[in-house]
Design an enzyme around this catalytic site. Structure first.
Site, PDB file in Angstrom:
ATOM      1  N   THR A  11       7.485  -1.826 -45.251  1.00 43.65           N
ATOM      2  CA  THR A  11       6.504  -0.478 -44.326  1.00 43.65           C
ATOM      3  C   THR A  11       7.247  -0.520 -43.821  1.00 43.65           C
ATOM      4  O   THR A  11       7.348  -1.334 -43.098  1.00 43.65           O
ATOM      5  CB  THR A  11       4.954  -0.847 -45.051  1.00 43.65           C
ATOM      6  OG1 THR A  11       4.274   0.132 -44.485  1.00 43.65           O
ATOM      7  CG2 THR A  11       5.152  -1.839 -43.969  1.00 43.65           C
ATOM      8  N   GLU A  44      10.038   8.819 -48.507  1.00 44.71           N
ATOM      9  CA  GLU A  44       9.012  10.340 -48.667  1.00 44.71           C
ATOM     10  C   GLU A  44       8.163   9.437 -49.768  1.00 44.71           C
ATOM     11  O   GLU A  44       8.778   8.563 -51.224  1.00 44.71           O
ATOM     12  CB  GLU A  44       9.765  10.866 -49.374  1.00 44.71           C
ATOM     13  CG  GLU A  44       9.489  12.074 -48.163  1.00 44.71           C
ATOM     14  CD  GLU A  44       9.513  13.335 -48.906  1.00 44.71           C
ATOM     15  OE1 GLU A  44       8.559  14.258 -48.931  1.00 44.71           O
ATOM     16  OE2 GLU A  44      10.934  14.599 -49.193  1.00 44.71           O
ATOM     17  N   ASP A  73       0.832   0.524 -51.327  1.00 42.20           N
ATOM     18  CA  ASP A  73       0.259   1.809 -50.856  1.00 42.20           C
ATOM     19  C   ASP A  73      -1.646   1.668 -51.194  1.00 42.20           C
ATOM     20  O   ASP A  73      -2.250   1.093 -52.176  1.00 42.20           O
ATOM     21  CB  ASP A  73       0.519   2.810 -52.194  1.00 42.20           C
ATOM     22  CG  ASP A  73       0.487   4.360 -51.508  1.00 42.20           C
ATOM     23  OD1 ASP A  73       1.434   5.266 -50.605  1.00 42.20           O
ATOM     24  OD2 ASP A  73       0.415   5.033 -52.383  1.00 42.20           O
ATOM     25  N   GLY A 156      -6.626   3.311 -38.893  1.00 40.52           N
ATOM     26  CA  GLY A 156      -6.514   4.024 -40.930  1.00 40.52           C
ATOM     27  C   GLY A 156      -8.567   4.413 -40.515  1.00 40.52           C
ATOM     28  O   GLY A 156      -8.984   5.042 -39.559  1.00 40.52           O
ATOM     29  N   ASP A 158     -10.701   2.246 -40.750  1.00 37.92           N
ATOM     30  CA  ASP A 158     -11.378   1.752 -40.744  1.00 37.92           C
ATOM     31  C   ASP A 158     -12.986   1.641 -40.173  1.00 37.92           C
ATOM     32  O   ASP A 158     -13.431   0.600 -40.246  1.00 37.92           O
ATOM     33  CB  ASP A 158     -10.241   0.179 -40.260  1.00 37.92           C
ATOM     34  CG  ASP A 158      -9.833  -0.652 -41.053  1.00 37.92           C
ATOM     35  OD1 ASP A 158      -9.760  -0.191 -41.945  1.00 37.92           O
ATOM     36  OD2 ASP A 158      -8.591  -1.191 -40.313  1.00 37.92           O
ATOM     37  N   HIS A 183      -8.349  -4.909 -49.243  1.00 39.14           N
ATOM     38  CA  HIS A 183      -7.740  -4.318 -50.493  1.00 39.14           C
ATOM     39  C   HIS A 183      -6.632  -5.038 -50.266  1.00 39.14           C
ATOM     40  O   HIS A 183      -5.889  -5.762 -51.299  1.00 39.14           O
ATOM     41  CB  HIS A 183      -8.092  -2.824 -50.162  1.00 39.14           C
ATOM     42  CG  HIS A 183      -7.676  -2.486 -49.040  1.00 39.14           C
ATOM     43  ND1 HIS A 183      -9.245  -2.436 -47.804  1.00 39.14           N
ATOM     44  CD2 HIS A 183      -7.062  -1.728 -48.222  1.00 39.14           C
ATOM     45  CE1 HIS A 183      -8.242  -2.353 -46.720  1.00 39.14           C
ATOM     46  NE2 HIS A 183      -7.496  -1.204 -47.036  1.00 39.14           N
ATOM     47  N   ARG A 184      -6.110  -4.706 -49.002  1.00 40.56           N
ATOM     48  CA  ARG A 184      -4.643  -5.773 -49.240  1.00 40.56           C
ATOM     49  C   ARG A 184      -4.376  -7.055 -49.301  1.00 40.56           C
ATOM     50  O   ARG A 184      -3.850  -7.278 -49.992  1.00 40.56           O
ATOM     51  CB  ARG A 184      -3.711  -4.955 -48.196  1.00 40.56           C
ATOM     52  CG  ARG A 184      -2.530  -5.276 -47.746  1.00 40.56           C
ATOM     53  CD  ARG A 184      -2.113  -4.824 -46.395  1.00 40.56           C
ATOM     54  NE  ARG A 184      -1.743  -3.106 -46.593  1.00 40.56           N
ATOM     55  CZ  ARG A 184      -3.440  -1.847 -45.787  1.00 40.56           C
ATOM     56  NH1 ARG A 184      -3.874  -2.567 -45.048  1.00 40.56           N
ATOM     57  NH2 ARG A 184      -3.173  -0.846 -46.039  1.00 40.56           N
TER      58      ARG A 184
END
Ligand code: IMP
Length: 201
Positions: A11, A44, A73, A156, A158, A183-184
């Site tokens: 990332t 991309e 993702d 983001g 959050d 989640h991550r």
């Protein structure tokens, strides 16, 4: 099983990298970031699902670096918006949208949605490839969209995502607290379990 000693977290997002590095640790394994591989550049995200985009990044990084790679993702799925922004979360307010642009658009789009219809979830798909094996895991956390940004931490969406399990937004939690339940964090810990045998001494 082969004995692999290095792995790349695929990332370019420094916020995600920080969380991934904090969660993903396997003894004897050197975990590298894309800062070690400037030749990778921007990848991309042309897929139409989180799974596609996640593997797109993992494959690209594996091919360029020659090392096993893990990518993730993430999408925010808002029920009142029929699952949007989902896979398009990064570009919700447009191609060059900032975190603030996306948050403001979300609050605006949700302004007339009643309190009991503001449910949403974060979904992360984490993927691994070493050119031979392909693995993927998923992490989901349920919450609801607030009416204003709350808290100063995280990144983001959050500040506008309040967790059902503790009534706090992710932005009100420390990074350690977030990683434990996010989640991550869930997706990466599952991946760690799957990979333990691959990387063990
Ligand atoms: P990505 O495609 O996985 O990089 O994530 C897409 C977008 O989702 C990001 O640009 C963020 O706006 C948002 N996002 C991803 N992960 C998180 C998170 O853990 N908290 C809040 N927003 C996130």
């Amino acid at each position: 099983m082969s004995r692999l000693e290095k792995l790349v977290l695929a990332t370019n997002n420094p916020d995600k990298m920080k969380e991934m590095k904090a969660v993903f640790r396997i003894r004897g394994l050197i975990v590298l970031g894309l800062d070690n591989f400037p030749e990778v550049g921007e990848i991309e995200e042309t897929g139409t699902t989180l799974l596609e985009n996640s593997f797109l990044k993992a494959h690209a990084v594996h091919i360029i670096t020659g090392l096993p790679a893990i990518a993730d993702d993430t999408g925010l799925e808002v029920d009142a918006l029929n699952g949007a922004p989902g896979v398009f979360s990064a570009r919700y307010a447009g191609e060059k949208a900032t975190y603030d642009d996306n948050v403001n658009k979300l609050l605006l789009d949700m302004r007339s949605v009643a309190d009991d219809s503001r449910t949403a979830r974060f979904r992360t798909v984490s993927s691994f490839t070493d050119g031979i094996r392909e693995l993927w895991t998923e992490g989901i956390i349920e919450g609801e969209i607030t009416r204003e940004a709350i808290g100063a931490g995280g990144f983001g969406f959050d500040p506008v995502f309040k967790l059902l399990q503790n009534g706090k937004t992710f932005a009100e939690m420390t990074e350690t607290e977030k990683n434990k339940i996010s989640h991550r964090g869930i997706a990466l810990r599952k991946m760690q379990e799957l990979l333990k045998n691959t990387f063990k001494e």
